[in-house]
Design an enzyme around this catalytic site. Structure first.
Site, PDB file in Angstrom:
ATOM      1  N   SER A   1       2.563  -6.475  20.552  1.00 38.10           N
ATOM      2  CA  SER A   1       1.502  -7.146  20.034  1.00 38.10           C
ATOM      3  C   SER A   1       0.217  -6.391  20.353  1.00 38.10           C
ATOM      4  CB  SER A   1       1.241  -8.318  21.083  1.00 38.10           C
ATOM      5  OG  SER A   1       0.129  -9.238  20.965  1.00 38.10           O
TER       6      SER A   1
ATOM      7  N   HIS B   1       2.741  -6.921  15.843  1.00 39.30           N
ATOM      8  CA  HIS B   1       2.416  -8.548  15.944  1.00 39.30           C
ATOM      9  C   HIS B   1       0.896  -8.638  16.011  1.00 39.30           C
ATOM     10  CE1 HIS B   1       3.892 -12.520  17.154  1.00 39.30           C
ATOM     11  NE2 HIS B   1       2.845 -12.665  17.930  1.00 39.30           N
TER      12      HIS B   1
ATOM     13  N   GLY C   1       3.376  -7.194  24.563  1.00 35.32           N
ATOM     14  CA  GLY C   1       2.232  -6.681  24.596  1.00 35.32           C
ATOM     15  C   GLY C   1       1.950  -5.600  25.762  1.00 35.32           C
ATOM     16  N   SER C   2       1.525  -6.146  26.925  1.00 36.41           N
ATOM     17  CA  SER C   2       1.215  -5.229  27.911  1.00 36.41           C
ATOM     18  C   SER C   2       2.373  -4.450  28.347  1.00 36.41           C
ATOM     19  CB  SER C   2       0.890  -6.059  29.153  1.00 36.41           C
ATOM     20  OG  SER C   2       1.698  -7.010  29.646  1.00 36.41           O
TER      21      SER C   2
ATOM     22  N   ASP D   1      -1.839 -11.211  16.639  1.00 34.28           N
ATOM     23  CA  ASP D   1      -2.426 -12.616  17.090  1.00 34.28           C
ATOM     24  C   ASP D   1      -3.475 -13.023  16.598  1.00 34.28           C
ATOM     25  OD1 ASP D   1       0.090 -13.115  19.072  1.00 34.28           O
ATOM     26  OD2 ASP D   1      -0.710 -11.485  20.153  1.00 34.28           O
TER      27      ASP D   1
ATOM     28  N   MET E   1       8.125 -19.695  21.663  1.00 34.35           N
ATOM     29  CA  MET E   1       7.095 -19.062  22.635  1.00 34.35           C
ATOM     30  C   MET E   1       7.286 -19.143  24.304  1.00 34.35           C
ATOM     31  SD  MET E   1       4.240 -18.093  20.897  1.00 34.35           S
ATOM     32  CE  MET E   1       3.281 -17.875  22.392  1.00 34.35           C
TER      33      MET E   1
ATOM     34  N   HIS F   1       1.038 -13.996  13.747  1.00 36.85           N
ATOM     35  CA  HIS F   1       1.046 -15.096  14.711  1.00 36.85           C
ATOM     36  C   HIS F   1      -0.080 -15.844  14.369  1.00 36.85           C
ATOM     37  CE1 HIS F   1       2.179 -16.956  18.695  1.00 36.85           C
ATOM     38  NE2 HIS F   1       2.291 -17.890  17.602  1.00 36.85           N
TER      39      HIS F   1
ATOM     40  N   MET G   1      -2.295 -18.833  15.425  1.00 32.43           N
ATOM     41  CA  MET G   1      -2.616 -19.787  16.604  1.00 32.43           C
ATOM     42  C   MET G   1      -3.766 -20.425  16.287  1.00 32.43           C
ATOM     43  SD  MET G   1      -1.220 -17.539  19.882  1.00 32.43           S
ATOM     44  CE  MET G   1      -1.343 -15.996  19.004  1.00 32.43           C
TER      45      MET G   1
ATOM     46  N   MET H   1      -6.212 -15.910  16.580  1.00 28.62           N
ATOM     47  CA  MET H   1      -6.454 -17.098  17.378  1.00 28.62           C
ATOM     48  C   MET H   1      -8.105 -17.600  17.173  1.00 28.62           C
ATOM     49  SD  MET H   1      -5.221 -16.078  21.142  1.00 28.62           S
ATOM     50  CE  MET H   1      -3.830 -15.017  21.224  1.00 28.62           C
TER      51      MET H   1
ATOM     52  N   ASP I   1       7.917 -14.611  22.349  1.00 30.70           N
ATOM     53  CA  ASP I   1       6.731 -14.017  22.432  1.00 30.70           C
ATOM     54  C   ASP I   1       6.004 -14.657  23.749  1.00 30.70           C
ATOM     55  OD1 ASP I   1       4.175 -13.392  22.521  1.00 30.70           O
ATOM     56  OD2 ASP I   1       3.637 -14.216  20.548  1.00 30.70           O
ATOM     57  N   GLY I   2       6.109 -13.725  24.611  1.00 31.42           N
ATOM     58  CA  GLY I   2       5.170 -13.660  26.071  1.00 31.42           C
ATOM     59  C   GLY I   2       6.002 -13.635  27.232  1.00 31.42           C
ATOM     60  N   GLY I   3       5.458 -12.752  28.056  1.00 31.91           N
ATOM     61  CA  GLY I   3       6.206 -12.137  29.306  1.00 31.91           C
ATOM     62  C   GLY I   3       7.215 -11.344  29.121  1.00 31.91           C
TER      63      GLY I   3
ATOM     64  N   GLY J   1      -2.216 -18.427  23.541  1.00 34.47           N
ATOM     65  CA  GLY J   1      -3.584 -18.228  23.796  1.00 34.47           C
ATOM     66  C   GLY J   1      -4.163 -16.942  24.606  1.00 34.47           C
ATOM     67  N   PHE J   2      -3.156 -16.620  25.346  1.00 33.52           N
ATOM     68  CA  PHE J   2      -3.654 -15.276  26.250  1.00 33.52           C
ATOM     69  C   PHE J   2      -2.329 -14.100  26.502  1.00 33.52           C
ATOM     70  CE2 PHE J   2      -6.726 -18.518  27.127  1.00 33.52           C
ATOM     71  CZ  PHE J   2      -8.020 -17.771  27.094  1.00 33.52           C
ATOM     72  N   GLY J   3      -2.714 -12.974  26.561  1.00 32.30           N
ATOM     73  CA  GLY J   3      -1.621 -12.005  26.733  1.00 32.30           C
ATOM     74  C   GLY J   3      -1.544 -11.969  28.190  1.00 32.30           C
ATOM     75  N   GLY J   4      -0.338 -11.213  28.627  1.00 38.98           N
ATOM     76  CA  GLY J   4      -0.321 -11.067  30.123  1.00 38.98           C
ATOM     77  C   GLY J   4       0.553 -12.198  31.100  1.00 38.98           C
TER      78      GLY J   4
END
Length: 230
Positions: free
Chosen positions: A11, A34, A198-199, A36, A138, A67, A69, A38, A176-178, A143-146
């Site tokens: 991401s 990816h 992402g991170s 994002d 999801m 993606h 959103m 938003m 997607d996420g974590g 809405g937010f990374g990390g």
């Protein structure tokens, strides 16, 4: 049976926004980037829009996986397909006509993806699987990374994989996420085969090495489970 595939789509939400072309170059071994999008309406954050994504499409060394959103996704999503993006994913919660939208994205040359928030059940949409190329589960609130991976989503990934296999359709299951070297194992064992990170990619000294490490971990997890991956 073909060998399982483990796709890593970093991401760029975690990348340096002042140097996005260079940041895309750092993940040239990824399966896709990816992106994002938003709008500060569907989710409480504002990122990229049509002009920036269109320029990224022109310079990216890897395919773009958008993606969306955003609110009014039925209105705006086709424009992303028209740019030549590899895949465009919309949130079913924001769509008034998801079957029509998925067909329109495919007609314009993009793979059609549909995303579900963590609390959105997958069962009402299983009849739609033949209309899709990818189902995005999801694993955090969009809405937010990390954010930290939500383990409560693992059973939903498992149910989605079982439904895809039972239907005999070629639909990828993206999460997607974590996603980290630890959580990719749980998601892959549950049946996911496309991973947004992402991170855990851009936060490492070498994003390219991080991609290879994640891919190896995902493939190892897939090899330990009898569930076939698309």
């Amino acid at each position: 049976m073909s060998s399982p595939t483990c796709r890593i789509n970093p991401s760029i939400l975690s990348a340096d926004f002042a140097n996005l072309e260079a940041e895309l170059g750092r993940i040239s071994n990824a399966d896709a980037a990816h992106v994002d999008v938003m709008d500060n309406h569907f989710v409480p954050n504002l990122t990229l829009g049509v002009p920036v994504v269109e320029r990224l499409q022109q310079v990216s060394p890897v395919p773009l996986d958008a993606h969306l959103m955003i609110a009014e996704v039925d209105r705006w999503a086709p424009a992303y397909a028209d740019m030549g993006l590899s895949s465009v994913t919309f949130h079913v919660e924001a769509s008034n006509a998801p079957v029509k939208l998925a067909r329109e994205l495919r007609a314009r040359g993009a793979k059609a993806g549909m995303a579900l928030r963590p609390a959105t059940p997958v069962e009402p949409y299983l009849d739609m699987l033949p209309e899709l190329d990818m189902l995005l589960i999801m694993t955090v609130e969009p809405g937010f990374g990390g954010q930290a991976f939500l383990d409560v989503t693992v059973p939903k990934i498992r149910r989605a994989r079982a439904a895809v296999d039972q239907a005999g359709v070629d639909v990828a299951i993206q999460v997607d996420g974590g996603i980290t070297e630890e959580t990719i194992t749980r998601a892959a064992e549950a049946g996911a085969n496309v991973f947004v990170a992402g991170s855990s990619v851009y936060g490492k000294p070498s994003p390219a090495d991080a991609i290879e490490s994640l891919r190896a971990g995902g493939l190892l997890a897939m090899s330990r489970t009898p569930v076939p991956a698309t």
